[in-house]
Design a protein around this motif. Structure first.
Motif, PDB file in Angstrom:
ATOM      1  N   HIS A  50      10.517 -22.005 -18.535  1.00 19.38           N
ATOM      2  CA  HIS A  50       9.266 -22.247 -18.313  1.00 19.38           C
ATOM      3  C   HIS A  50       8.647 -22.989 -19.514  1.00 19.38           C
ATOM      4  N   LEU A  51       8.995 -22.898 -20.548  1.00 18.38           N
ATOM      5  CA  LEU A  51       8.406 -23.497 -21.661  1.00 18.38           C
ATOM      6  C   LEU A  51       8.852 -25.228 -21.543  1.00 18.38           C
ATOM      7  N   LEU A  52      10.324 -25.448 -21.097  1.00 18.05           N
ATOM      8  CA  LEU A  52      10.576 -26.694 -21.050  1.00 18.05           C
ATOM      9  C   LEU A  52       9.747 -27.510 -19.832  1.00 18.05           C
ATOM     10  N   ARG A  53       9.323 -26.760 -18.686  1.00 18.30           N
ATOM     11  CA  ARG A  53       8.559 -27.124 -17.466  1.00 18.30           C
ATOM     12  C   ARG A  53       7.145 -27.677 -18.315  1.00 18.30           C
ATOM     13  N   GLY A  54       6.482 -27.037 -19.126  1.00 12.65           N
ATOM     14  CA  GLY A  54       5.486 -27.425 -20.045  1.00 12.65           C
ATOM     15  C   GLY A  54       5.735 -28.523 -20.723  1.00 12.65           C
ATOM     16  N   HIS A  55       6.711 -28.600 -21.475  1.00 14.54           N
ATOM     17  CA  HIS A  55       7.020 -29.890 -22.210  1.00 14.54           C
ATOM     18  C   HIS A  55       7.394 -31.103 -21.396  1.00 14.54           C
ATOM     19  N   LEU A  56       8.053 -30.760 -20.367  1.00 16.83           N
ATOM     20  CA  LEU A  56       8.311 -32.174 -19.431  1.00 16.83           C
ATOM     21  C   LEU A  56       6.866 -32.637 -18.909  1.00 16.83           C
ATOM     22  N   HIS A  89      11.325 -35.213 -10.665  1.00 17.56           N
ATOM     23  CA  HIS A  89      11.978 -34.601  -9.585  1.00 17.56           C
ATOM     24  C   HIS A  89      12.180 -33.232 -10.074  1.00 17.56           C
ATOM     25  N   THR A  90      12.962 -33.061 -11.184  1.00 21.06           N
ATOM     26  CA  THR A  90      13.170 -31.838 -11.832  1.00 21.06           C
ATOM     27  C   THR A  90      12.046 -30.894 -12.118  1.00 21.06           C
ATOM     28  N   LEU A  91      10.806 -31.331 -12.376  1.00 23.89           N
ATOM     29  CA  LEU A  91       9.940 -30.775 -12.876  1.00 23.89           C
ATOM     30  C   LEU A  91       9.296 -30.193 -11.606  1.00 23.89           C
ATOM     31  N   HIS A  92       9.291 -30.792 -10.398  1.00 25.61           N
ATOM     32  CA  HIS A  92       8.307 -30.626  -9.078  1.00 25.61           C
ATOM     33  C   HIS A  92       9.580 -29.854  -8.136  1.00 25.61           C
ATOM     34  N   THR A  93      10.689 -29.667  -8.567  1.00 28.36           N
ATOM     35  CA  THR A  93      11.702 -28.899  -7.759  1.00 28.36           C
ATOM     36  C   THR A  93      11.605 -27.334  -7.994  1.00 28.36           C
ATOM     37  N   THR A  94      11.340 -26.667  -7.002  1.00 26.57           N
ATOM     38  CA  THR A  94      11.364 -25.091  -7.146  1.00 26.57           C
ATOM     39  C   THR A  94      12.850 -24.718  -7.209  1.00 26.57           C
ATOM     40  N   PRO A  95      13.164 -23.970  -8.249  1.00 24.31           N
ATOM     41  CA  PRO A  95      14.550 -23.233  -8.234  1.00 24.31           C
ATOM     42  C   PRO A  95      14.823 -22.441  -7.190  1.00 24.31           C
ATOM     43  N   ALA A  96      15.968 -22.399  -6.676  1.00 22.98           N
ATOM     44  CA  ALA A  96      16.305 -21.510  -5.489  1.00 22.98           C
ATOM     45  C   ALA A  96      16.422 -20.126  -5.766  1.00 22.98           C
ATOM     46  N   ASP A  97      16.655 -19.370  -6.781  1.00 24.68           N
ATOM     47  CA  ASP A  97      16.500 -18.191  -6.805  1.00 24.68           C
ATOM     48  C   ASP A  97      16.797 -17.995  -8.512  1.00 24.68           C
ATOM     49  N   ASP A  98      16.648 -16.587  -8.895  1.00 24.15           N
ATOM     50  CA  ASP A  98      16.738 -16.108 -10.273  1.00 24.15           C
ATOM     51  C   ASP A  98      18.125 -15.728 -10.765  1.00 24.15           C
ATOM     52  N   ARG A  99      19.167 -15.970 -10.177  1.00 22.81           N
ATOM     53  CA  ARG A  99      20.432 -15.452 -10.213  1.00 22.81           C
ATOM     54  C   ARG A  99      20.924 -16.254 -11.608  1.00 22.81           C
ATOM     55  N   PRO A 100      21.698 -15.799 -12.463  1.00 24.42           N
ATOM     56  CA  PRO A 100      22.292 -16.271 -13.724  1.00 24.42           C
ATOM     57  C   PRO A 100      22.668 -17.757 -13.515  1.00 24.42           C
ATOM     58  N   GLY A 101      23.559 -18.123 -12.576  1.00 25.39           N
ATOM     59  CA  GLY A 101      24.154 -19.365 -12.352  1.00 25.39           C
ATOM     60  C   GLY A 101      22.944 -20.132 -12.186  1.00 25.39           C
ATOM     61  N   ALA A 102      22.023 -19.728 -11.186  1.00 24.56           N
ATOM     62  CA  ALA A 102      20.930 -20.624 -10.754  1.00 24.56           C
ATOM     63  C   ALA A 102      19.840 -21.187 -12.038  1.00 24.56           C
ATOM     64  N   ALA A 103      19.849 -19.872 -12.651  1.00 25.60           N
ATOM     65  CA  ALA A 103      18.901 -20.107 -13.848  1.00 25.60           C
ATOM     66  C   ALA A 103      19.320 -21.078 -14.802  1.00 25.60           C
ATOM     67  N   ALA A 104      20.712 -20.944 -15.236  1.00 21.95           N
ATOM     68  CA  ALA A 104      21.483 -21.956 -15.975  1.00 21.95           C
ATOM     69  C   ALA A 104      21.329 -23.074 -15.521  1.00 21.95           C
ATOM     70  N   LEU A 105      21.669 -23.268 -14.130  1.00 23.98           N
ATOM     71  CA  LEU A 105      21.652 -24.791 -13.769  1.00 23.98           C
ATOM     72  C   LEU A 105      20.249 -25.532 -14.083  1.00 23.98           C
TER      73      LEU A 105
END
Length: 133
Positions: A50-56, A89-105
């Motif tokens: 979330h912080l990185l999204r703000g910086h981005l 694109h990274t900023l405007h893409t919604t993450p698929a889910d909150d599982r650890p693997g998806a969150a890490a990616l």
């Protein structure tokens, strides 16, 4: 991560201020630490993401004028334009889910995008060489 970093990254009134390069770099380091943690701490990864999204968002606004002053079609412009487009694109893409693997990616993608745009933002301005004969 401090509340100050969180607030500054998400407050539109700070967009006219100089970028907090140190704070952004610290957040990127936090991302790398969170990615290396075993077992993965999903909530920490989500907070840092979330912080990185703000910086981005701030970086995208800051580097666009610089990108627009570069000579279009050059290798340097092509690379920076590709980095800019990927970050957007990274900023405007919604993450698929909150599982650890998806969150890490997601965290890895956001950290990489911030690193690329920080490199463009902090690089010395390009001075064109002599015209070809």
């Amino acid at each position: 991560m401090t509340p100050h970093h969180f607030a500054a990254a998400n407050d539109p009134s700070t967009h006219d201020l100089a970028l907090d390069i140190t704070g952004m770099t610290d957040t990127i380091r936090c991302a790398h630490r969170a990615l290396a943690a075993r077992p993965p701490q999903t909530q920490e990864m989500l907070l840092v993401a979330h912080l990185l999204r703000g910086h981005l968002a701030l970086l995208l606004a800051e580097v666009l004028p610089r990108l627009n002053t570069m000579d279009r079609g050059t290798t340097r412009w092509d690379q920076h334009k590709a980095d800019y487009d990927a970050a957007r694109h990274t900023l405007h893409t919604t993450p698929a889910d909150d599982r650890p693997g998806a969150a890490a990616l997601r965290l890895r993608e956001l950290a990489h995008a911030c690193e690329q745009l920080l490199a463009l933002h902090t690089a010395p301005p390009h001075k064109p060489g002599p015209a070809p004969r």
